[in-house]
Design a protein around this motif. Structure first.
Motif, mmCIF file in Angstrom:
data_model
loop_
_atom_site.group_PDB
_atom_site.id
_atom_site.type_symbol
_atom_site.label_atom_id
_atom_site.label_comp_id
_atom_site.label_asym_id
_atom_site.label_seq_id
_atom_site.Cartn_x
_atom_site.Cartn_y
_atom_site.Cartn_z
ATOM 1 N N UNK A 1 7.255 -20.541 -2.427
ATOM 2 C CA UNK A 1 6.218 -19.511 -2.277
ATOM 3 C C UNK A 1 5.114 -19.726 -3.306
ATOM 4 N N UNK A 2 3.887 -19.749 -2.843
ATOM 5 C CA UNK A 2 2.759 -19.992 -3.731
ATOM 6 C C UNK A 2 2.472 -18.769 -4.593
ATOM 7 N N UNK A 3 1.686 -19.002 -5.639
ATOM 8 C CA UNK A 3 1.304 -17.909 -6.543
ATOM 9 C C UNK A 3 0.528 -16.845 -5.793
ATOM 10 N N UNK A 4 -0.307 -17.262 -4.851
ATOM 11 C CA UNK A 4 -1.108 -16.327 -4.063
ATOM 12 C C UNK A 4 -0.204 -15.447 -3.205
ATOM 13 N N UNK A 5 0.812 -16.055 -2.611
ATOM 14 C CA UNK A 5 1.748 -15.306 -1.774
ATOM 15 C C UNK A 5 2.566 -14.322 -2.604
ATOM 16 N N UNK A 6 2.966 -14.761 -3.824
ATOM 17 C CA UNK A 6 3.705 -13.867 -4.720
ATOM 18 C C UNK A 6 2.849 -12.663 -5.113
ATOM 19 N N UNK A 7 1.585 -12.941 -5.427
ATOM 20 C CA UNK A 7 0.674 -11.863 -5.816
ATOM 21 C C UNK A 7 0.474 -10.890 -4.657
ATOM 22 N N UNK A 8 0.320 -11.433 -3.449
ATOM 23 C CA UNK A 8 0.141 -10.582 -2.273
ATOM 24 C C UNK A 8 1.385 -9.734 -2.035
ATOM 25 N N UNK A 9 2.555 -10.321 -2.294
ATOM 26 C CA UNK A 9 3.804 -9.589 -2.125
ATOM 27 C C UNK A 9 3.930 -8.445 -3.115
ATOM 28 N N UNK A 10 3.523 -8.693 -4.357
ATOM 29 C CA UNK A 10 3.580 -7.650 -5.373
ATOM 30 C C UNK A 10 2.606 -6.525 -5.070
ATOM 31 N N UNK A 11 1.425 -6.893 -4.593
ATOM 32 C CA UNK A 11 0.423 -5.883 -4.257
ATOM 33 C C UNK A 11 0.931 -4.997 -3.127
ATOM 34 N N UNK A 12 1.568 -5.622 -2.146
ATOM 35 C CA UNK A 12 2.105 -4.864 -1.017
ATOM 36 C C UNK A 12 3.258 -3.966 -1.457
ATOM 37 N N UNK A 13 4.120 -4.505 -2.324
ATOM 38 C CA UNK A 13 5.291 -3.752 -2.780
ATOM 39 C C UNK A 13 4.896 -2.566 -3.635
ATOM 40 N N UNK A 14 3.883 -2.757 -4.487
ATOM 41 C CA UNK A 14 3.483 -1.708 -5.421
ATOM 42 C C UNK A 14 2.102 -1.143 -5.083
ATOM 43 N N UNK A 15 1.803 -1.048 -3.791
ATOM 44 C CA UNK A 15 0.493 -0.536 -3.384
ATOM 45 C C UNK A 15 0.292 0.919 -3.782
ATOM 46 N N UNK A 16 1.410 1.618 -4.064
ATOM 47 C CA UNK A 16 1.289 3.020 -4.475
ATOM 48 C C UNK A 16 0.721 3.163 -5.885
ATOM 49 N N UNK A 17 0.440 2.035 -6.533
ATOM 50 C CA UNK A 17 -0.161 2.078 -7.872
ATOM 51 C C UNK A 17 -1.554 2.685 -7.843
ATOM 52 N N UNK A 18 -2.135 2.794 -6.639
ATOM 53 C CA UNK A 18 -3.479 3.378 -6.536
ATOM 54 C C UNK A 18 -3.513 4.795 -7.110
ATOM 55 N N UNK A 19 -2.358 5.452 -7.099
ATOM 56 C CA UNK A 19 -2.284 6.824 -7.598
ATOM 57 C C UNK A 19 -2.718 6.913 -9.058
ATOM 58 N N UNK A 20 -2.444 5.862 -9.821
ATOM 59 C CA UNK A 20 -2.804 5.882 -11.234
ATOM 60 C C UNK A 20 -4.312 5.916 -11.448
ATOM 61 N N UNK A 21 -5.071 5.705 -10.367
ATOM 62 C CA UNK A 21 -6.520 5.800 -10.474
ATOM 63 C C UNK A 21 -6.983 7.193 -10.859
ATOM 64 N N UNK A 22 -6.079 8.172 -10.745
ATOM 65 C CA UNK A 22 -6.417 9.549 -11.144
ATOM 66 C C UNK A 22 -6.866 9.610 -12.597
ATOM 67 N N UNK A 23 -6.357 8.677 -13.408
ATOM 68 C CA UNK A 23 -6.697 8.685 -14.832
ATOM 69 C C UNK A 23 -8.206 8.520 -15.022
ATOM 70 N N UNK A 24 -8.878 7.868 -14.057
ATOM 71 C CA UNK A 24 -10.325 7.667 -14.137
ATOM 72 C C UNK A 24 -11.078 8.976 -13.919
ATOM 73 N N UNK A 25 -10.410 9.946 -13.332
ATOM 74 C CA UNK A 25 -10.994 11.276 -13.173
ATOM 75 C C UNK A 25 -10.611 12.163 -14.351
ATOM 76 N N UNK A 26 -9.332 12.119 -14.700
ATOM 77 C CA UNK A 26 -8.809 13.032 -15.717
ATOM 78 C C UNK A 26 -9.372 12.766 -17.111
ATOM 79 N N UNK A 27 -9.308 11.517 -17.557
ATOM 80 C CA UNK A 27 -9.665 11.218 -18.947
ATOM 81 C C UNK A 27 -11.125 11.518 -19.284
#
Length: 227
Positions: free
Chosen positions: A1-27
């Motif tokens: 598996x290439x580095x690009x495929x691994x990165x795409x897999x991690x992004x898909x697996x942890x796509x819920x990380x978008x929630x942490x974008x709230x910090x850009x509003x809160x802080x």
């Protein structure tokens, strides 16, 4: 598996990380309030506040709050996506309500001691806390609200309920954190009660609906077995 495929897999697996974008509003919003709410604010006070002694040793659980909240979020982030979303919904809704209240009704406390009864490493840490954190924007207490929210998420987790030591340690730590807000003179009892009430009220909207669905699902299964 290439580095690009691994990165795409991690992004898909942890796509819920978008929630942490709230910090850009809160802080930015919170830092604005910290900078501008310095005078002409409503002083939060109740008679029992004056009966509570200053105890510098509570700085330990008070500071552990940061570790506690981060650890709770990371646990659900990596192990329970649905639980993570519920926790984020509960906490971030409450934190937004806190910002709105602090904006519309500037508030603060005048409880901090002028002189410390003892001189030790704990009082040094409290002095550092006082320098970094203004005595304003205190209602409701986020230390209290977020600690209770973390406990709600832990209690709601079937996986964590199996580990009694972990769950009960979290509850004890949350209790000490709540006490610390008062014994360090960071919050009035009113702030603490408001934080608890907000956690209870939002719990009804975030977690209770899921609990009400569970019996219906079980009833449906029983009904299907009888067919």
């Amino acid at each position: 598996m290439s580095l690009k495929e691994k990165a795409a897999g991690l992004i898909k697996k942890y796509k819920h990380a978008w929630v942490f974008g709230y910090i850009l509003i809160y802080m930015p919003w919170f830092l604005y309030l910290e900078k501008h709410v310095t005078s002409n604010y409503h002083v939060i006070h109740i008679a029992i506040d004056d009966k509570i002694p200053f105890v510098e040793y509570f700085i330990v659980p008070y500071l552990l709050w940061f570790v506690f909240i981060a650890a709770t979020f990371l646990y659900f982030f990596f192990t329970d996506v649905e639980g993570f979303y519920r926790l984020a919904k509960l906490m971030f809704t409450g934190m937004t309500i806190f910002l709105i209240i602090s904006t519309l009704i500037p508030n603060g406390v005048n409880l901090r001691p002028v002189y410390f009864p003892r001189d030790n490493i704990f009082t040094d840490l409290v002095k550092a806390l006082y320098r970094a954190d203004t005595p304003t924007n205190v209602l409701p207490s986020l230390h209290v609200f977020n600690s209770i929210s973390a406990c709600i998420a832990i209690c709601d987790s079937a996986a964590l309920r199996k580990h009694k030591i972990i769950s009960w340690s979290a509850y004890v730590l949350a209790g000490l954190i709540i006490l610390a807000t008062m014994f360090l003179k960071q919050h009035s009892v009113i702030d603490v009660m408001a934080g608890g009430l907000m956690a209870y009220a939002l719990f009804q909207f975030v977690y209770e609906p899921n609990k009400k669905k569970a019996p219906k699902t079980a009833e449906q299964k029983i009904a299907s077995w009888g067919r």
